[in-house]
Design an enzyme around this catalytic site. Structure first.
Site, PDB file in Angstrom:
ATOM      1  N   TYR A 102     101.473 -66.554  50.851  1.00  9.67           N
ATOM      2  CA  TYR A 102     100.091 -66.828  51.287  1.00  9.67           C
ATOM      3  C   TYR A 102      99.324 -65.511  51.426  1.00  9.67           C
ATOM      4  O   TYR A 102      98.217 -65.354  50.900  1.00  9.67           O
ATOM      5  CB  TYR A 102     100.089 -67.592  52.620  1.00  9.67           C
ATOM      6  CG  TYR A 102      98.737 -67.588  53.302  1.00  9.67           C
ATOM      7  CD1 TYR A 102      97.694 -68.375  52.839  1.00  9.67           C
ATOM      8  CD2 TYR A 102      98.485 -66.753  54.403  1.00  9.67           C
ATOM      9  CE1 TYR A 102      96.444 -68.346  53.450  1.00  9.67           C
ATOM     10  CE2 TYR A 102      97.246 -66.713  55.017  1.00  9.67           C
ATOM     11  CZ  TYR A 102      96.228 -67.517  54.529  1.00  9.67           C
ATOM     12  OH  TYR A 102      94.990 -67.471  55.134  1.00  9.67           O
TER      13      TYR A 102
ATOM     14  N   SER B 117      91.987 -62.495  55.159  1.00  8.84           N
ATOM     15  CA  SER B 117      92.754 -62.594  56.394  1.00  8.84           C
ATOM     16  C   SER B 117      93.272 -61.227  56.813  1.00  8.84           C
ATOM     17  O   SER B 117      93.567 -60.363  55.963  1.00  8.84           O
ATOM     18  CB  SER B 117      93.937 -63.527  56.139  1.00  8.84           C
ATOM     19  OG  SER B 117      94.908 -63.369  57.134  1.00  8.84           O
TER      20      SER B 117
ATOM     21  N   LYS C 124      95.932 -63.693  49.306  1.00 10.39           N
ATOM     22  CA  LYS C 124      94.707 -63.087  49.866  1.00 10.39           C
ATOM     23  C   LYS C 124      94.525 -61.668  49.319  1.00 10.39           C
ATOM     24  O   LYS C 124      93.414 -61.279  48.937  1.00 10.39           O
ATOM     25  CB  LYS C 124      94.769 -63.070  51.395  1.00 10.39           C
ATOM     26  CG  LYS C 124      94.753 -64.445  52.037  1.00 10.39           C
ATOM     27  CD  LYS C 124      93.445 -65.167  51.765  1.00 10.39           C
ATOM     28  CE  LYS C 124      93.418 -66.566  52.332  1.00 10.39           C
ATOM     29  NZ  LYS C 124      92.325 -67.390  51.812  1.00 10.39           N
TER      30      LYS C 124
END
Ligand code: NAD
Ligand code: UDP
Length: 341
Positions: free
Chosen positions: A150, A125, A154
């Site tokens: 989150y 992302s 990644k």
């Protein structure tokens, strides 16, 4: 033509990628535990393409089951979509996020090694650029400081995959950094089906338009941007899915360890999204301007040159297409995959 395993392939991006891989003549195998999706999406992918998908309901973290699936099928490459993705929830439940997102990756890598599968593409992302880097983001920039668990999953998974590829030069890795995927397949049969109150802008807009929610709050109109609202790089999910097909073609032909942005390179503001959605679909979206949302950056958009030069990919769909297709999906399926069979 190759046999591609999609980990988490029943979800929003996985299902659209399955359509494009099948259309390109590849075989698709999906492993998903349906924690944030439904097998109905895959049934519809089969309807759209007229082709079959081999499906397994399993948690990717289950080493034994995953090994059996790899042994049963001769897999050429893996695309790893499986993960939890709600930013706000990751702040409330960081341990679940680290456990699920990191463990899925480690288990996949172990099983791939045991079964001699050497190619993996990962759904990363733009969030890994953090707030230190200036826009537009280029792949050569260092990963930044993420603002939530989150995002950290990644960044950590990118590091794990890069280290694994360095240690084992016959392992090929492509880290695809997605910007803001929206839209849906033009058939209106598959699309984004968030559980509960949507966190992301477009599903919130479509749910207000269809009458499921009363009013959209636009988070902040005092940012240093052209109209005061945040700028993002919205990308049609079908363009994104086609980017995966190009990445598969590349990784099958090369031994590589690459990071590639998948974005359009063109930023739009939140107000522009709402206005375009209203104009294209001739429907009003009730909205008010509210406080900024914690952690939001004023602008986030890609330099998309590398995907073009390396993969021969660039986006084809316009913002109007994205707004039209998002609405087409929502109005045909007001309750997502539970709307009709
Ligand atoms: P999604 O939630 O629709 O799809 C993820 C899929 O993974 C779901 O079908 C879910 O059931 C499955 N899954 C989760 N944990 C699993 C596990 N342990 N075992 C088996 N299956 C599991 O999300 P999406 O929007 O399709 O995103 C796909 C990937 O792309 C995710 O990794 C996400 O973080 C990443 N990504 C998404 C966006 C976005 O805006 N949608 C942006 C950047 C990156
Ligand atoms: N946004 C908004 N209202 C909402 C949801 C999102 O104004 O209900 C804004 C958000 O502040 C950001 C943009 O829309 O500027 C895109 O947010 P989203 O959560 O979709 O993606 P992000 O870029 O944060 O990953």
């Amino acid at each position: 033509m190759a046999r591609i395993l999609l980990a988490g392939g029943a979800g929003y991006i996985g299902s659209h990628t399955a359509v494009e891989l099948l259309n390109a003549g590849h075989d698709v195998i999906v492993v998903d535990n349906y924690s944030n999706s439904s097998p109905e999406s895959l049934r519809r992918v089969e309807q759209i393409t007229g082709k079959q998908i081999k499906q397994y309901e399993a948690d990717i973290r289950n080493h034994e089951k995953l090994t059996a699936i790899f042994r049963e099928n001769k897999i050429d490459a893996v695309i790893h979509f499986a993960g939890l993705k709600a930013v706000g929830e990751s702040v409330q439940k960081p341990v679940s996020y680290y456990r699920n997102n990191i463990d899925t990756t480690l288990t996949l890598l172990e099983v791939m090694q045991e079964c001699d599968v050497k190619k993996i593409i990962f759904s990363s992302s733009a969030t890994v650029y953090g707030e230190e880097n200036p826009v537009p983001y280029v792949e050569t920039m260092k990963r930044g400081v993420c603002t939530n668990p989150y995002g950290w999953t990644k960044a950590m998974i990118e590091q794990i995959l890069e280290d694994a590829a360095k240690a084992n030069p016959s392992l090929s890795v492509i880290l695809l950094r997605y910007f803001n995927p929206i839209g849906a397949h033009e058939s209106g049969m598959i699309g984004e089906d968030p559980m509960g109150i949507p966190n992301n802008l477009m599903p919130y807009v479509t749910q207000v338009a269809v009458g499921k929610r009363e009013c959209l709050t636009i988070f902040g109109n005092d940012y240093p941007t052209k109209d005061g609202t945040c700028l993002r790089d919205y990308i049609h999910v079908v363009d994104l899915a086609k980017g995966h097909v190009k990445a598969i073609t590349y990784i099958l032909d090369h031994c590589c360890n690459e990071i590639i942005n998948l974005g359009t390179g063109t930023p739009y503001s939140v107000t522009e999204i709402v206005e375009t959605f209203e104009a294209v679909n001739h429907i009003r979206v009730n909205h008010v301007y509210g406080e900024r949302r914690a952690g939001d950056l004023p602008a986030c958009y890609a330099n998309a040159d590398k995907a073009h030069t390396m993969l021969g990919w660039k986006t084809e769909k316009t913002l109007a297409d994205m707004c039209r297709d998002s609405w087409n999906w929502q109005k045909n399926n007001p309750n997502g995959y539970n709307s009709k069979s």
